[in-house]
Design an enzyme around this catalytic site. Structure first.
Site, mmCIF file in Angstrom:
data_model
loop_
_atom_site.group_PDB
_atom_site.id
_atom_site.type_symbol
_atom_site.label_atom_id
_atom_site.label_comp_id
_atom_site.label_asym_id
_atom_site.label_seq_id
_atom_site.Cartn_x
_atom_site.Cartn_y
_atom_site.Cartn_z
ATOM 1 N N ARG A 101 -54.590 -36.445 -83.400
ATOM 2 C CA ARG A 101 -53.483 -37.153 -82.736
ATOM 3 C C ARG A 101 -52.915 -36.304 -81.608
ATOM 4 O O ARG A 101 -52.725 -36.777 -80.477
ATOM 5 C CB ARG A 101 -52.394 -37.485 -83.759
ATOM 6 C CG ARG A 101 -51.198 -38.232 -83.166
ATOM 7 C CD ARG A 101 -50.122 -38.450 -84.202
ATOM 8 N NE ARG A 101 -50.568 -39.335 -85.256
ATOM 9 C CZ ARG A 101 -50.884 -38.959 -86.486
ATOM 10 N NH1 ARG A 101 -50.817 -37.684 -86.814
ATOM 11 N NH2 ARG A 101 -51.271 -39.833 -87.392
ATOM 12 N N ASN A 156 -53.630 -37.041 -77.380
ATOM 13 C CA ASN A 156 -52.539 -37.254 -76.420
ATOM 14 C C ASN A 156 -52.547 -36.214 -75.310
ATOM 15 O O ASN A 156 -52.368 -36.553 -74.137
ATOM 16 C CB ASN A 156 -51.189 -37.232 -77.156
ATOM 17 C CG ASN A 156 -50.891 -38.544 -77.844
ATOM 18 O OD1 ASN A 156 -50.463 -39.502 -77.214
ATOM 19 N ND2 ASN A 156 -51.116 -38.601 -79.144
ATOM 20 N N SER A 177 -56.567 -36.353 -88.850
ATOM 21 C CA SER A 177 -55.690 -37.209 -88.033
ATOM 22 C C SER A 177 -54.558 -36.413 -87.410
ATOM 23 O O SER A 177 -54.159 -36.666 -86.268
ATOM 24 C CB SER A 177 -55.128 -38.360 -88.875
ATOM 25 O OG SER A 177 -54.276 -37.872 -89.900
#
Length: 206
Positions: free
Chosen positions: A139, A143, A135
Site C-alpha cells: 500500500r 502510493n 498489503s
C-alpha cells in the site's frame, strides 16, 4: 517546533489509547511515533527535485557506482516490505507476550472455527499474517511509486519545448507538488494506524 512535536506526540498517544484499551503502552506508543516519523521523513524525500541525485552523481563521476539510485526509499518495494516485516515481528512478539506461547499456538489452530478444523484454521491464520504484511508494504509502496512516476511524467512535459508543454509542466507540477504534501503525511499516518491496529488485535483473543 516544540509545540509541533508535542502535538505529534499527543496525537499518537491518543490514537494508541483509543486502539489499545488495555495493556502496557509504554513501548507501543513510542513505536507508533517512530513508525510515523520514519515513514514521513522517507516519504518527504519526494519533495527533492527528481533529477537532483542523478545530476550530483554525474558531476561527481559516480554514475557507474549508482546507475539506478532511487531517492525515495518508500518508492522501492524492498524498503516498504522491510518495514512491514518489522511490524510483523512486533505482532508476533505481542501475540506471544500477551497470550503466552501455548495460548498463541492454540489460537492458531482453534480460531476462528474451533479446534476440530485445526488444519483449516492454521492455513487461514497464516494467510492472514502474510496478507497483512504484504498489503501493509505494498500500500505504501504503490502510493509513493505512483507519485514518483507522476512527478517524472510531469517533468517530461517541460522537455517538449512547446509553450503548452512548459505551462503544463509548471502548472501541473505545482498542483501535484502541493497535493503530494498531503499524500506524504497521509501515507505515514495510515501506516502508523495500521501498525497500531495490528498490535491492538494481538492483545485480543478470538
Amino acid at each position: 517546533f516544540q509545540a509541533a512535536v508535542e502535538i505529534l506526540v499527543e496525537m499518537v498517544e491518543d490514537q494508541s489509547k483509543s486502539i489499545i484499551t488495555h495493556g502496557d503502552r509504554r513501548f507501543i506508543a513510542p513505536v507508533a511515533l517512530t513508525v510515523f516519523v520514519w515513514v514521513a521523513l522517507m516519504n518527504s524525500l519526494d519533495f527533492l527535485p527528481v533529477d537532483l541525485f542523478a545530476q550530483a552523481f554525474h558531476y561527481l563521476g559516480l554514475e557507474s557506482v549508482f546507475p539506478y539510485h532511487r531517492a525515495v526509499p518508500t518508492a522501492d518495494l524492498n524498503g516498504t516490505l522491510g518495514i512491514s516485516i518489522g511490524v510483523l515481528a512486533l505482532i508476533l512478539y505481542y501475540n506471544v507476550k500477551i497470550k503466552g506461547m501455548g495460548g498463541w499456538i492454540h489460537e492458531l489452530f482453534a480460531a476462528p472455527f474451533g479446534i476440530w478444523l485445526a488444519p483449516f484454521n492454521l492455513l487461514l491464520n497464516i494467510i492472514e499474517y502474510v496478507a497483512r504484511t504484504v498489503s501493509l508494504g505494498m500500500r505504501l509502496w504503490g502510493n509513493m511509486y505512483a507519485g514518483e512516476l507522476i512527478f517524472l511524467l510531469i517533468a517530461l512535459l517541460g522537455s517538449t519545448a512547446t509553450v503548452l508543454g512548459f505551462f503544463g509542466h509548471v502548472i501541473a507540477g505545482s498542483i501535484w507538488a502541493i497535493f503530494h504534501i498531503l499524500i506524504v503525511f497521509l501515507q505515514a499516518f495510515i501506516f502508523m494506524m495500521l501498525t497500531l491496529i495490528y498490535i491492538g488485535q494481538a492483545h485480543e483473543g478470538h
